[in-house]
Structure formats: C-alpha cells, structure tokens
Design an enzyme around this catalytic site. Structure first.
Site, mmCIF file in Angstrom:
data_model
loop_
_atom_site.group_PDB
_atom_site.id
_atom_site.type_symbol
_atom_site.label_atom_id
_atom_site.label_comp_id
_atom_site.label_asym_id
_atom_site.label_seq_id
_atom_site.Cartn_x
_atom_site.Cartn_y
_atom_site.Cartn_z
ATOM 1 N N LYS A 2 3.276 5.713 -16.291
ATOM 2 C CA LYS A 2 3.967 4.480 -15.875
ATOM 3 C C LYS A 2 5.452 4.729 -15.749
ATOM 4 O O LYS A 2 6.078 4.304 -14.795
ATOM 5 C CB LYS A 2 3.767 3.341 -16.890
ATOM 6 C CG LYS A 2 2.482 2.569 -16.936
ATOM 7 C CD LYS A 2 2.052 1.833 -15.723
ATOM 8 C CE LYS A 2 1.415 2.728 -14.720
ATOM 9 N NZ LYS A 2 0.001 2.767 -14.625
ATOM 10 N N HIS B 37 2.585 23.006 -30.524
ATOM 11 C CA HIS B 37 2.158 24.161 -29.729
ATOM 12 C C HIS B 37 3.004 24.337 -28.479
ATOM 13 O O HIS B 37 2.557 24.951 -27.517
ATOM 14 C CB HIS B 37 0.670 24.014 -29.381
ATOM 15 C CG HIS B 37 -0.194 23.957 -30.599
ATOM 16 N ND1 HIS B 37 -0.561 25.065 -31.312
ATOM 17 C CD2 HIS B 37 -0.705 22.896 -31.266
ATOM 18 C CE1 HIS B 37 -1.285 24.698 -32.366
ATOM 19 N NE2 HIS B 37 -1.389 23.372 -32.355
ATOM 20 N N ARG C 15 0.821 -1.210 0.000
ATOM 21 C CA ARG C 15 0.000 0.000 0.000
ATOM 22 C C ARG C 15 0.859 1.265 0.000
ATOM 23 O O ARG C 15 0.360 2.349 -0.314
ATOM 24 C CB ARG C 15 -0.902 0.014 1.240
ATOM 25 C CG ARG C 15 -1.911 -1.106 1.245
ATOM 26 C CD ARG C 15 -2.588 -1.212 2.587
ATOM 27 N NE ARG C 15 -3.456 -0.096 2.870
ATOM 28 C CZ ARG C 15 -4.757 -0.057 2.629
ATOM 29 N NH1 ARG C 15 -5.340 -1.097 2.079
ATOM 30 N NH2 ARG C 15 -5.486 0.986 2.932
ATOM 31 N N GLU D 204 6.348 7.213 -12.691
ATOM 32 C CA GLU D 204 6.104 6.790 -11.311
ATOM 33 C C GLU D 204 7.040 5.686 -10.834
ATOM 34 O O GLU D 204 7.314 5.585 -9.650
ATOM 35 C CB GLU D 204 4.632 6.421 -11.067
ATOM 36 C CG GLU D 204 4.143 5.172 -11.738
ATOM 37 C CD GLU D 204 2.678 4.865 -11.406
ATOM 38 O OE1 GLU D 204 2.223 5.172 -10.312
ATOM 39 O OE2 GLU D 204 2.006 4.294 -12.277
ATOM 40 N N GLU E 288 -0.943 7.433 -20.281
ATOM 41 C CA GLU E 288 -0.713 6.284 -19.398
ATOM 42 C C GLU E 288 0.744 5.807 -19.477
ATOM 43 O O GLU E 288 1.361 5.482 -18.460
ATOM 44 C CB GLU E 288 -1.703 5.160 -19.761
ATOM 45 C CG GLU E 288 -1.559 3.863 -18.995
ATOM 46 C CD GLU E 288 -1.745 3.979 -17.479
ATOM 47 O OE1 GLU E 288 -2.109 5.042 -16.987
ATOM 48 O OE2 GLU E 288 -1.468 2.982 -16.789
ATOM 49 N N LYS F 184 -0.467 2.756 -2.877
ATOM 50 C CA LYS F 184 -1.330 2.020 -3.810
ATOM 51 C C LYS F 184 -2.750 2.546 -3.764
ATOM 52 O O LYS F 184 -3.422 2.661 -4.780
ATOM 53 C CB LYS F 184 -1.301 0.525 -3.453
ATOM 54 C CG LYS F 184 -2.157 -0.355 -4.363
ATOM 55 C CD LYS F 184 -1.603 -0.394 -5.763
ATOM 56 C CE LYS F 184 -2.459 -1.175 -6.732
ATOM 57 N NZ LYS F 184 -2.141 -0.833 -8.138
HETATM 58 O O1 M6R Z 1 -7.493 2.833 -6.946
HETATM 59 P P1 M6R Z 1 -7.701 3.875 -7.988
HETATM 60 O O2 M6R Z 1 -7.864 3.316 -9.356
HETATM 61 O O3 M6R Z 1 -8.836 4.820 -7.636
HETATM 62 O O4 M6R Z 1 -6.376 4.732 -7.968
HETATM 63 C C1 M6R Z 1 -6.208 5.865 -8.760
HETATM 64 C C2 M6R Z 1 -4.755 6.280 -8.843
HETATM 65 O O5 M6R Z 1 -4.261 6.558 -7.551
HETATM 66 C C3 M6R Z 1 -3.889 5.195 -9.474
HETATM 67 O O6 M6R Z 1 -4.344 4.841 -10.745
HETATM 68 C C4 M6R Z 1 -2.430 5.685 -9.580
HETATM 69 O O7 M6R Z 1 -2.334 6.747 -10.486
HETATM 70 C C5 M6R Z 1 -1.513 4.529 -9.990
HETATM 71 N N1 M6R Z 1 -0.303 4.570 -9.224
HETATM 72 C C6 M6R Z 1 -1.133 4.550 -11.426
HETATM 73 O O8 M6R Z 1 -0.280 3.523 -11.777
#
Ligand code: M6R
Length: 612
Positions: free
Chosen positions: A489, A508, A27, A492, A485, A607
């Site tokens: 990825k 732009h 988490r 992060e 996306e 998480k």
């Molecule tokens: O649990 P959720 O889908 O609501 O979470 C949303 C974001 O916190 C989550 O997608 C976050 O951006 C991830 N680390 C992306 O890989």
C-alpha cells in the site's frame, strides 16, 4: 488498464463518450482519444488526462450519433498523441479502439508493409485495423467478415470496437481474454470495458464471451455471433449497481471513501452467510460441489498483488482450522511452470476485478488438468467469475481507487468463512472454537468503525513518516501477510520504497538497513508470539530504528519500547488481519496525500491488469 467506450443511437455520441472515459479513468491510463462519424470520420487523441483531450476536442466538430472512445495504458510504444487510440485504416475510413495485446503483430505488420501499407504509430493496434482493411479490400468483404477473418489470424488478447465512416449505421465489437460489455438502451447501444460508463443509461447488459462479435445497429437491433459466424443467444443480465457507488460521495479520494466504507462492506460480505447464535456458515458456491470441496486433497490459491496477500492469510487459516494442505501461487509464475494438478485439487482464484490476465491464464491451465475451480471475486459477471466452476462474490461494491482496500477485507471475510465451513464439516475444529470465531466475525464491522474513529492519530504518525525514503514492515504468523500488504500500500501510492518481512527474518539480512532513518512498522497483535515480537522490536530499537507498532488494546509491554503505538480492539488472533490492516491503509493514504501524490491513480499503475 485501457478502457473502451462506444455508442450508437439517437443521442449525440461525444458527451456520452467523454463522460464514459471519465468513468474509466480509474483503470489507469496515459492517453485518450475519441472518433465520431458525422459527414466524415473525426478523430481526436491526446497524451495525458481526459481533461486534456477535452480541451483539444473543443476545437473539432464532434457532433454525430455514433462513436468510440479509449483510454490507453501504453504497452507497445510510448504514451504520446500518435500511439493513442483510436487508430485508423490506411485510407482513413475505419477507426478502431483496442484493449489487449496482439502478440504476432510484428509478423503481420511486415506482411502488410510488403503489401504497401504504411504505419503512423508503434502500436500493435494499428496493425490490426490495417489487417481488417486489407481483407475488406482484397477479399471484397463486409466490415463484419473482414474483422472476423482478421481475428482468426491474430494471436493474443483483444477487446475491440470498430466503426466505418461509410456505414454510420453500425458498430462492431469483439472480445477475447479482455472484457467487453454491451449495454442495451431504447434504440441505442453502449459498449464498454466495464459497466461503469453504461450504468447511468441502462441496466440491461450482455457480457460478451471470448471470441464473440456483436453488431449493434442504429435501428435498435443487435446480433451476437461467434468467430465461426454462428448466431449466439444473448444472455441479458440486470446490473446490480448504483451510480452513487461510482462517485466520491463527499470524500477527497475514492481510496479514502473505500477505507471508510469497510464497516459496511465487511458486513455486506457476511450478510446471510453466518449465524453465530445458531452456529452455521453458508457459502452458496460450496453447495453445488460440496463433495469435491470437502474431500479436496489440496487447495491451491492463484492470485496477484493484494489478492495474493489474502491467499497467504487463507493458507494460515485453512491449514490451522480445516487441516487441508494449502499452496499459494503467484498466478504469473504458476501459469508457466507446468504445475502438477489432479481432480483431487481445488484451485481457488482470488481477484477483485475478476479480469487479471495472469490469474485467468492460471485458471485455464488448472481447468485443462481437471482441477475444480473456485472464484473469490468482486466484479459480478467478470471473466474469472464465469470461467470458474463455482465461487463466492465478496460483495464489496465497486472499488475505484487503484490501491485495493475494501476488497482485501471482504476477501478475508469470505476466506475466513470458507476455513470455518471446511473445519466444521471435516470436524477439525471444536464447536466452541467455531462459534467463538463466528461471534468474533460478527463483531468486526463495529471494531473497524472504532479504528476509523481514531484516524487523526494515524494522520499524526503519517506526518512523522512522510519524508522518509524507505520503510520496513514486520509481522509474524497470520500478520506476516498484513506486513506485505502494508508495504505494498505504501509503495504503490506514495512511492516510498517499502518491504514486508516475517519479523524473524529480519536478522537474516534486512537488519543491516536499520538506522535512525529507517521507520519499522510492526504488527504486534498476535497473542501467540507476543514476547518474540517484543524482542524483535528491541532489536530494532537497539539499532536506533523508529518503531511504529500496531498493538491490541491494553498492551502495556510494547507501548513502552515502541516510538509510536496504535491500538486496535481485541479480537481472536485468527481474525486480527481484518483489523490490523486498517491503520496501515490509512497511514499510506495520508502519507500519499501529504507527499502530493495522485492517490487514486498512482503513476504507471492500472486498476485491472488485463495484459500479462
Ligand atoms: O483485480 P485483482 O485482485 O486480480 O488485482 C490484483 C492486483 O493487480 C491488485 O491487487 C494490485 O496489486 C493492487 N493495486 C493492490 O493495491
């Protein structure tokens, strides 16, 4: 974010708590701690990983049959030993773990200081346990009643568990806007912020509702009450989760396992929901409210992060196939901007965890204003699954890596099915197109498998990119959100600065960044914009940028101009995001490993973002 685990029963609590904290590591956290009761209250806390806590815990006497444990993700006060949970009352008799934020803690703290309390940490949590202690002593209340009274005074979110060294026969837990699960064993109870620390002991659980308090005793009984002291009937559920779903299963990291699981998880998300030969789509969540859903005047998606990217793809699909106007909102913005909503609106929340604080808050606003709420969620029994009027689980199984991968593709499956079902019902797509896309969907798991089989090619490209400091991701149409996306990825988990743009936007502004040091990833699979994308690539090449293009198999134009190309199998354009994202996930994974980063628990990230 923070994780809670607690135990009361006949077994030794410490090994259960330690194992539970390890299960909660995914988490995201920066310190950890444990309290157990034996002849006195023993507490150990440590900045850093659970393994560091373990190495100091060995020096303490932690035997005992009742205890609480916590992994902390710092909000109020830096990550250090003092701010780590559990926090103790002033007299050292009570110990508390807490997830969430007590927003009015500063006012309460001052009032308590005026009454002679002193504090050791900078946290809001320590204020809460002192407030409970204050009511327990001055009003001569039991722990349960002191805790209930304290909870009526605090503003904010909490999931808490408290133990009292003078009463080792019970533990008390409560929640508001932060998840808590009670596990029911044989003469023993477990409490945790999700089911992962519980599953190896029992499958019988109760998901606590907001403002509920559970009192679990070592005589094998438990009671659930609301904050008004009224007894609540427990809704005991059977967990549909296997322990091996929480293990790495031979992979080096959870993220890699989850990327490679996608042929299966995508198939699971579709199971029983479509039949191309017979030409139907079924989404259970729809049936109950089908009239309101089919006649919705507008669909508004609320989500964060990767789930927000899924929503952007859904906007293309639903507007194209079902001709319903769609808006996509960051949940964190939507909740604070007095949105205009009516009963004709369908508000769809997308969330892997089902616990994202901003997404939950956005739903609460939409509910107040009469909109119909639909949840697209992975975690069964989560808060978003329960607050929504109806919804569809994505059935991706537990996602442990902080970077979302398999949840994204499973969300897309459900969203594509939704767009197809709406389009079919409303007569906005032809039967031929409907069936063509269904056949296309059925072919996705095998095509994802084909891509995964070429992971060595991606590893090779990763080697070329791993030392860069920046990257651009470009896509058009339905693959623009895939560019976003891909960039998310990469940044992060590898800490390389990356941005996603619609390819045409490059001129732009971002084009100023391009030189021989800038890698540019281009998702070039859209048949409808092929020539335009080829021109964008020429523009990058003219400025010496390094182009890595994701193309459809057999593409001979782009492979001549890009530095590297990666082919994905042919699929209908509306379905390409399901395939084009896979090489980008793999690429981020390999780059992260090559840079020596912590792939599954990247720095500063959690998480499940349960505070705003
Ligand atoms: O649990 P959720 O889908 O609501 O979470 C949303 C974001 O916190 C989550 O997608 C976050 O951006 C991830 N680390 C992306 O890989």
């Amino acid at each position: 974010m923070c994780g809670i685990v607690a135990y009361i029963g006949e077994k030794q609590a410490y090994p259960i708590l330690l194992e539970g904290l390890k299960r909660l590591e995914y988490r995201g956290y920066d310190s950890a701690g444990i309290s157990v009761i034996n002849s006195s209250l023993q507490t150990v806390k440590k900045k850093g990983k659970v393994s560091e806590l373990e190495s100091v815990a060995i020096l303490s006497d932690l035997h005992g049959n009742i205890g609480i444990g916590h992994t902390r993700w710092a909000t109020h006060g830096k990550p250090d030993d003092l701010n780590a949970h559990p926090h103790l009352s002033g007299d050292g008799s009570l110990s508390l773990v807490h997830n969430g934020i007590i927003e009015n803690y500063a006012t309460i703290k001052q009032a308590l200081i005026d009454r002679g309390h002193t504090f050791k940490s900078e946290t809001d949590t320590e204020v809460l346990i002192h407030l409970i202690e204050e009511y327990k002593k001055t009003d001569a209340l039991s722990l349960e009643h002191a805790l209930t009274k304290a909870l009526t005074k605090v503003v904010g979110a909490y999931a808490i568990v408290v133990i009292d060294k003078n009463n080792p026969n019970e533990l008390i837990a409560a929640r508001k806007s932060s998840p808590l699960v009670l596990g029911i064993g044989d003469n023993e109870f477990f409490i945790a912020s999700d089911a992962s620390p519980i599953i190896q002991y029992t499958k019988k659980v109760v998901y606590l509702n907001d403002e509920e308090i559970v009192i679990a005793k070592n005589d094998g009984t438990f009671t659930i009450k609301n904050i008004h002291n009224e007894i609540q009937e427990p809704d005991i559920k059977e967990l549909d989760l296997k322990i091996d779903q929480l293990e790495k299963g031979g992979y080096d990291h959870f993220m890699l396992k989850e990327i490679f699981e996608q042929p299966t998880t995508i198939a699971e998300s579709m199971r029983g929901r479509l039949n191309a030969n017979e030409g139907w789509v079924s989404l259970g969540g729809f049936d109950q409210f089908q009239n309101r859903i089919h006649h919705a005047k507008r669909i508004i998606f609320v989500a964060c992060g990767t789930s927000w990217h899924s929503a952007l793809i859904a906007e293309y699909l639903i507007e194209d196939l079902a001709r319903i106007p769609v808006e996509v909102e960051y949940a964190s913005e939507f909740r604070y901007r007095n949105p205009i909503l009516s009963e004709d609106d369908l508000v769809i929340a997308i969330s892997q965890s089902g616990e994202t604080a901003d997404t939950l808050a956005a739903l609460e606003i939409a509910k107040e204003r009469g909109a119909l709420l639909y949840g697209i969620v992975n975690v069964v029994g989560s808060s978003i699954a329960r607050i929504t009027d109806c919804g569809s689980y994505i059935h991706a199984g537990p996602e442990i890596g902080v970077a979302s991968t398999k949840a994204f593709t499973s969300q897309l499956v459900v969203l594509i099915l939704m767009a197809l079902k709406l389009g079919n019902k409303r007569g906005t797509i032809s039967d031929a197109k409907f069936r063509e896309l269904l056949y296309g969907l059925e072919s996705v798991p095998a095509k994802v498998q084909e891509i995964l089989a070429q992971s060595d090619k991606i590893k090779y490209i990763a080697q070329e990119i791993k030392d860069r400091q920046n990257a651009l991701y470009l896509g058009r149409g339905i693959n623009f959100p895939v560019a976003l996306e891909g960039a998310l990825k990469l940044k992060e988990i590898s800490y390389i600065h990356a941005e996603g743009y619609p390819a045409a936007e490059m001129k732009h502004g971002p084009i100023a960044l391009i030189d021989e040091n800038m890698p540019v990833f281009v998702i070039a699979t859209n048949a409808s914009a092929h020539e335009k994308i080829a021109s964008n690539i020429q523009e990058v090449k003219a400025r010496k940028g390094l182009v890595i293009a994701i193309v459809s198999e057999g593409d001979t134009t782009i492979s001549k101009i890009a530095d590297y190309t990666f082919e994905i199998p042919y699929i209908e354009e509306q379905l390409t995001p399901l395939l084009s994202v896979i090489p980008l996930q793999l690429l981020s994974y390999y780059i992260s490993v090559m840079r020596g980063c912590n792939v599954d628990q990247p720095r500063n990230l959690a998480k499940s973002v349960t505070v705003e």
